[in-house]
Design an enzyme around this catalytic site. Structure first.
Site, mmCIF file in Angstrom:
data_model
loop_
_atom_site.group_PDB
_atom_site.id
_atom_site.type_symbol
_atom_site.label_atom_id
_atom_site.label_comp_id
_atom_site.label_asym_id
_atom_site.label_seq_id
_atom_site.Cartn_x
_atom_site.Cartn_y
_atom_site.Cartn_z
ATOM 1 N N ASP A 156 0.829 -1.212 0.000
ATOM 2 C CA ASP A 156 0.000 0.000 0.000
ATOM 3 C C ASP A 156 0.859 1.256 0.000
ATOM 4 O O ASP A 156 2.025 1.240 0.412
ATOM 5 C CB ASP A 156 -0.934 0.014 1.211
ATOM 6 C CG ASP A 156 -0.203 0.050 2.544
ATOM 7 O OD1 ASP A 156 0.748 -0.744 2.720
ATOM 8 O OD2 ASP A 156 -0.567 0.869 3.412
ATOM 9 N N GLU A 179 0.294 -0.989 5.699
ATOM 10 C CA GLU A 179 1.443 -0.570 6.511
ATOM 11 C C GLU A 179 1.346 0.905 6.863
ATOM 12 O O GLU A 179 1.711 1.313 7.972
ATOM 13 C CB GLU A 179 2.745 -0.846 5.749
ATOM 14 C CG GLU A 179 4.014 -0.653 6.576
ATOM 15 C CD GLU A 179 4.569 0.769 6.549
ATOM 16 O OE1 GLU A 179 5.476 1.082 7.335
ATOM 17 O OE2 GLU A 179 4.078 1.590 5.736
#
Length: 486
Positions: free
Chosen positions: A78, A145
């Site tokens: 991400d 994350e």
């Protein structure tokens, strides 16, 4: 032809461009996760995808490699999606518009996602190349994350056999990261009943602050707009009565708030005193932060007579007390590593609603007991002032291991490649290594990466030459890992 065609290493940049064509902001990773799975299956590799959309890919050692422990390569899929005002692009649905200039890749008025798309690109390029020498590999790509490391927290490691982890989520070539702080986000909610009042509306605007990441810039002594608002409200409270209409500052708990706004309701006869107080406060703050925050502006604007629902009385006193009394910034410096922040906290988000006021802090420490102490202090203060507390995204620290064989190997190979020793550092920001190390005790871990500038901003850029050198270093690590760490 792709924008990155011709850049070397070709397959790394091929995959990076593919990734940039798939929207993959945090919480929008189904597409990129499925793409990674499809690539792994096309290579006939063992792959699993979990409910959090983490992907784990396993590849046996290359032919003739010899006995070796398993090495994990890891990054997150991400990215932080931001764009300049007025930019006509929907990053939830559209591809990043890539540009190459003077050896750097950047995006057209948006963030690039080099953090950590380049790790995914390197991992996929390595997995498809059957000509390189490598030990048994476990390649792990996690999700979310950037918003609390939720993917790593949810990852099932019961089938993972790695004895060492090479994390590819660093943004400075030549630095071997060997430890990080643990952290958590604490949110205090103070219930706030409102009453309708008549008075004069005063708009407060704190702007022009430098801001920054609370992990890497908290030691720069930069101003936090939310904290400044607490000071300003304390000063106003000393000289005149007022009620609170609303307040809002900061968007992320881990970002130093660079702006904050509030609306107050005051008596008409107090307007001059209030305006004078704000003006004097601005001069005080501009003097205090003249070096690190030269652009600070603190303004008050008279919005005229109004009747509106407000927060006042004891509840407002408690809100101001919490803003004014809560600790902020660096709380302790490391005694193990000179110049490293050990413990800190940042008031990243301040917002009001119809029935409450919420404050969210990011708390960090590389010493677990001191992280707990700060969380306990904030909880005690918040509850004493009538608030309720929730703690989310609690992740462990990654302690420095001076006997790391993986670090010694990478440092030796880096010096041979570049003719100089790398820096070996721990950081105050968080990395998924702390979570993975907790799940897999004894895991020998190092984090590296190419130069990525201005991450999480529209100025983000990726140094193509640094990518090439970093990828070459990874190939050397794979080749020598079995002999050095077996």
């Amino acid at each position: 032809m792709g924008v990155l065609e011709g850049l070397k290493p070709e397959r790394v940049f091929y995959y990076f461009e593919k990734i940039c064509g798939i929207p993959h902001g945090s919480y929008n990773v189904q597409g990129i996760s499925d793409y990674i799975v499809d690539v792994a299956r096309s290579l006939d590799l063992e792959v699993r995808q979990d409910e959090t959309l983490n992907v784990v890919i396993k590849k046996p050692a290359s032919e003739g490699y010899g006995p070796s422990p398993v090495l994990m390569l890891q990054g997150h899929m991400d990215m932080v999606c931001v764009k300049d005002p007025g930019t006509d692009i929907d990053l939830e649905k559209e591809a990043i518009r890539l540009m190459v200039e003077d050896g750097f890749i950047h995006a057209d008025h948006t963030s690039l996602g080099g953090d950590d798309g380049i790790a995914v690109a390197m991992g996929l390029a390595l997995l498809e190349d059957d000509t390189i020498a490598h030990p048994p590999l476990e390649v792990v790509f996690t999700t979310q994350e950037e918003v609390g490391m939720d993917g790593a927290l949810a990852l099932d490691t019961s089938d993972l056999k790695a004895s060492a982890l090479l994390n590819l989520d660093s943004e400075a070539e030549g630095i071997l990261t060997v430890g990080c702080a643990g952290g958590a986000a604490l949110t205090c909610t103070i219930p706030a009943e409102r009453e309708s009042e008549q008075g004069r509306k005063l708009f407060l605007d704190i702007s022009g602050l430098t801001g920054g990441h609370s992990g890497s810039e908290i030691d720069k002594e930069r101003a936090n707009a939310n904290v400044l608002l607490g000071r300003l409200l304390f000063e106003l409270e000393r000289i005149l009565p007022f009620a609170l209409i609303d307040m809002a500052g900061g968007e992320k708990d881990n970002a130093i708030a660079d702006g904050c706004k509030a609306q107050l309701l005051i008596r008409p006869e107090d307007l001059t005193a209030a305006m004078d107080c704000v003006s004097a406060f601005e001069k005080t703050i501009q003097n205090e932060y003249r070096v690190q925050d030269p652009g600070i502006r603190i303004k008050a604007e008279d919005l005229g007579e109004a009747a509106c629902p407000v927060i006042k009385g004891k509840t407002l006193e408690n809100i101001i007390s919490l803003l004014f009394e809560a600790p902020y910034g660096v709380q302790a410096m490391s005694m193990d590593m000179k110049g490293l922040v050990e413990t800190s906290l940042n008031l990243g988000i301040l917002k009001s609603s119809e029935k409450s006021v919420c404050l969210t802090w990011s708390v960090r420490s590389c010493v677990a007991s001191r992280k707990k102490l700060l969380l306990d202090r904030l909880t005690h203060l918040a509850k004493r002032l009538g608030g309720t507390v929730t703690i989310a995204g609690d992740y462990p620290e990654w302690p420095y291991n001076p006997d790391s064989r993986l670090c010694a190997l990478i440092a030796d190979l880096y010096e041979k490649q570049n003719g100089k020793k790398p820096a070996v550092e721990t950081i105050h920001a968080g990395l998924e290594c702390g979570i993975l190390g907790k799940k897999m005790p004894g895991l020998d871990m190092v984090s590296i990466g190419p130069d990525i500038l201005d991450i999480h901003t529209t100025k983000e850029s990726l140094d193509t030459a640094s990518v090439a050198r970093t990828y070459e270093l990874v190939l050397h690590v794979l080749k020598e890992f079995g002999k050095y760490c077996g």
